[in-house]
Write an enzyme that holds these catalytic residues in place. Structure first.
Site, short mmCIF file in Angstrom:
data_model
loop_
_atom_site.label_atom_id
_atom_site.label_comp_id
_atom_site.label_asym_id
_atom_site.label_seq_id
_atom_site.Cartn_x
_atom_site.Cartn_y
_atom_site.Cartn_z
N TYR A 27 4.76 5.36 -14.78
CA TYR A 27 3.63 4.47 -14.50
C TYR A 27 3.43 4.33 -12.98
O TYR A 27 2.30 4.36 -12.49
CB TYR A 27 3.84 3.09 -15.15
N GLN A 130 -5.78 -9.42 -3.90
CA GLN A 130 -6.65 -8.36 -4.43
C GLN A 130 -7.36 -8.91 -5.65
O GLN A 130 -6.74 -9.30 -6.62
CB GLN A 130 -5.78 -7.14 -4.78
N TYR A 132 -10.67 -8.71 -8.55
CA TYR A 132 -11.69 -7.92 -9.25
C TYR A 132 -12.83 -8.86 -9.59
O TYR A 132 -12.63 -10.08 -9.68
CB TYR A 132 -11.14 -7.37 -10.57
N THR A 158 -11.35 -4.96 -5.10
CA THR A 158 -11.14 -3.57 -5.54
C THR A 158 -12.36 -3.12 -6.32
O THR A 158 -12.77 -3.76 -7.30
CB THR A 158 -9.86 -3.47 -6.39
N ARG A 167 -4.58 8.20 -17.09
CA ARG A 167 -3.22 8.52 -16.64
C ARG A 167 -2.44 9.07 -17.83
O ARG A 167 -1.90 8.32 -18.63
CB ARG A 167 -2.58 7.29 -16.05
C1 FMN Z 1 2.06 1.13 -9.77
C2 FMN Z 1 0.81 0.85 -8.99
C3 FMN Z 1 0.06 -0.27 -9.31
C4 FMN Z 1 -1.12 -0.56 -8.60
N1 FMN Z 1 -1.81 -1.70 -8.89
C5 FMN Z 1 -2.95 -1.98 -8.19
C6 FMN Z 1 -3.68 -3.18 -8.45
O1 FMN Z 1 -3.31 -3.99 -9.29
N2 FMN Z 1 -4.80 -3.39 -7.73
C7 FMN Z 1 -5.25 -2.52 -6.77
O2 FMN Z 1 -6.29 -2.75 -6.14
N3 FMN Z 1 -4.55 -1.40 -6.50
C8 FMN Z 1 -3.44 -1.11 -7.17
N4 FMN Z 1 -2.73 0.03 -6.90
C9 FMN Z 1 -3.19 0.90 -5.80
C10 FMN Z 1 -2.56 0.50 -4.48
O3 FMN Z 1 -3.07 -0.72 -4.01
C11 FMN Z 1 -2.83 1.56 -3.40
O4 FMN Z 1 -4.22 1.76 -3.31
C12 FMN Z 1 -2.14 2.88 -3.68
O5 FMN Z 1 -0.84 2.67 -4.16
C13 FMN Z 1 -2.12 3.72 -2.41
O6 FMN Z 1 -1.52 4.96 -2.65
P1 FMN Z 1 0.03 5.26 -2.36
O7 FMN Z 1 0.78 4.73 -3.53
O8 FMN Z 1 0.07 6.73 -2.26
O9 FMN Z 1 0.40 4.56 -1.10
C14 FMN Z 1 -1.56 0.33 -7.59
C15 FMN Z 1 -0.79 1.45 -7.29
C16 FMN Z 1 0.38 1.72 -7.96
C17 FMN Z 1 1.19 2.94 -7.58
#
Ligand code: FMN
Length: 385
Positions: A27, A130, A132, A158, A167
């Site tokens: 995940y 963050q 929505y 976001t 995914r």
């Molecule tokens: C496990 C996971 C959960 C995430 N959950 C959110 C979220 O709840 N809200 C959001 O805006 N971005 C979420 N993201 C995206 C991150 O904010 C970010 O944009 C992203 O991880 C950047 O890429 P990187 O993991 O390569 O640094 C999530 C990313 C991951 C890996």
């Protein structure tokens, strides 16, 4: 793999893989469709070389930058990510502590596992919530009011998640939130007893920022994917964004901007910052990498809005490349999530500490004392990069 042997993001990833049941690891690790964007996000940085200037008389490095109304001691912060207590029981609290230690900002997800109030109370570190835009306007408004009350510094709307990404690893592993024991996942949980015992015996899984509101929102046994697909307002537009920016009335980022046109519209809408992001390759596969898109966006709106590069950052040099191209700061998810999953608070602290040391060392090697000295003359794209 042990924490003391972890030096780079890939090492923390190996530690997380060892510690987590496979559904949880994948995940975090996975992306959408064929994961082309997920991989390009980091490759994009490696397709550009740094050109250092030597004999520059540099000594003390100052990594300070200003983001969303706060001074940050370093130009890298924690992107908001969902469900951190599922990865390690230290969860969001560990990330908040590391943000405080390193003088940087941390993002808190709407689908976080610690509440706005709790995180507001435990630290004065710069905090970004963050958000929505939900179908239920009252819910969105209430989240904003709670953030004001808890003294969050900024909101990040976001905009790239009006529907959940595809995914496929999650379908294969049977990932649900909270995790459910199925015949196929049972073995993986049994093989990771430390995680499983902590999960079963510690505080119950909850999504305290949203669980109080709606019938569906409170059913945390419905997956996060269902939450996104049922609760988010799909038809959000620039009027919704502008209205939210006005209602919040403070520092505001739009997270998930990729096009030059949208960057310009973010300026018009009154946002303080954009986060150039494709959600870490978890939403639209085939989308361009944030770093590949940075130059065009800086040329269009640089100086009019803060520009944060989010996605693919695994090394201090990646941050320096983004800053040299004209970014205000960078943020990342997996760079600290693997460490959190692998070793809790100690892991996050070690991962961020190593990244800071890398940035400081790399600045010395680049001949730059502060980040305003980084510029495009120090970058060259590889042929075919
Ligand atoms: C496990 C996971 C959960 C995430 N959950 C959110 C979220 O709840 N809200 C959001 O805006 N971005 C979420 N993201 C995206 C991150 O904010 C970010 O944009 C992203 O991880 C950047 O890429 P990187 O993991 O390569 O640094 C999530 C990313 C991951 C890996």
């Amino acid at each position: 793999m042990r924490l003391k042997n972890c030096y780079k993001t890939a090492d923390f990833r190996a530690l997380a893989k060892q510690r987590l049941p496979s559904a949880i690891f994948h995940y975090i690790d996975g992306g959408a469709d064929d994961e082309v964007t997920l991989h390009r996000n980091t490759e994009a940085f490696n397709a550009v070389n740094l050109i250092p200037n030597v004999l520059a008389g540099v000594d003390k490095i100052d990594l300070t930058t200003h983001v969303l109304g706060r001074e940050l001691a370093m130009p890298l912060f924690f992107s908001p990510t969902a469900m951190q207590r599922l990865f390690h029981h230290d969860g969001e609290t560990a990330v908040a502590a590391a943000a405080e230690k390193f003088g940087t900002m941390f993002g808190v997800s709407t689908i976080g596992t610690r509440s706005i109030e709790e995180l507001g109370a435990i630290t004065d570190a710069p905090k970004l919530f963050q958000i929505y835009i939900h179908n239920d306007t009252a819910l969105t408004n209430d989240l904003m009011a709670r953030c004001k009350e808890a003294k969050f510094d900024a909101l990040a709307l976001t905009v790239d998640t009006i529907v959940a990404g595809n995914r496929e690893r999650d379908y294969l592993t049977g990932m649900t939130t909270p995790p459910s024991l199925t015949p196929s996942s049972l073995l993986s949980f049994a093989m990771h007893p430390e995680w499983t015992i902590n999960y079963l015996l510690r505080e119950k899984f909850d999504l305290p920022n949203v669980s109080r509101y709606t019938a569906t929102g409170s059913k945390v046994e419905s997956s996060v994917i269902d939450y996104i697909n049922t609760q988010m307002k799909r038809s959000i537009d620039w009027d919704d964004a502008a209205k939210m920016i006005e209602e919040w009335g403070g520092p505001f980022a739009i997270k998930g901007i990729m096009s030059v046109d949208d960057a310009k519209r973010s300026v018009e809408a009154g946002a303080s910052a954009i986060m150039i992001s494709n959600h870490g390759g978890r939403q639209l596969d085939g989308a361009r990498a944030p770093f590949d898109q940075l130059q065009a966006i800086v040329d269009a709106v640089g100086g009019q809005i803060e520009i944060i590069v989010d996605g693919g950052i695994r090394r201090g040099t990646h941050v320096l490349k983004a800053l040299a191209m004209g970014a205000t700061a960078c943020s990342g998810g997996r760079m600290y999530l693997y460490a959190l999953a692998g070793a809790g608070a100690a892991g996050v602290e070690r991962a961020m500490g190593l990244l800071r040391t890398e940035m400081e060392r790399d600045m010395l090697l680049m001949g730059c004392e502060n980040i305003s000295m980084l510029n495009r003359s120090m970058l060259a794209r590889l042929p075919g990069g």
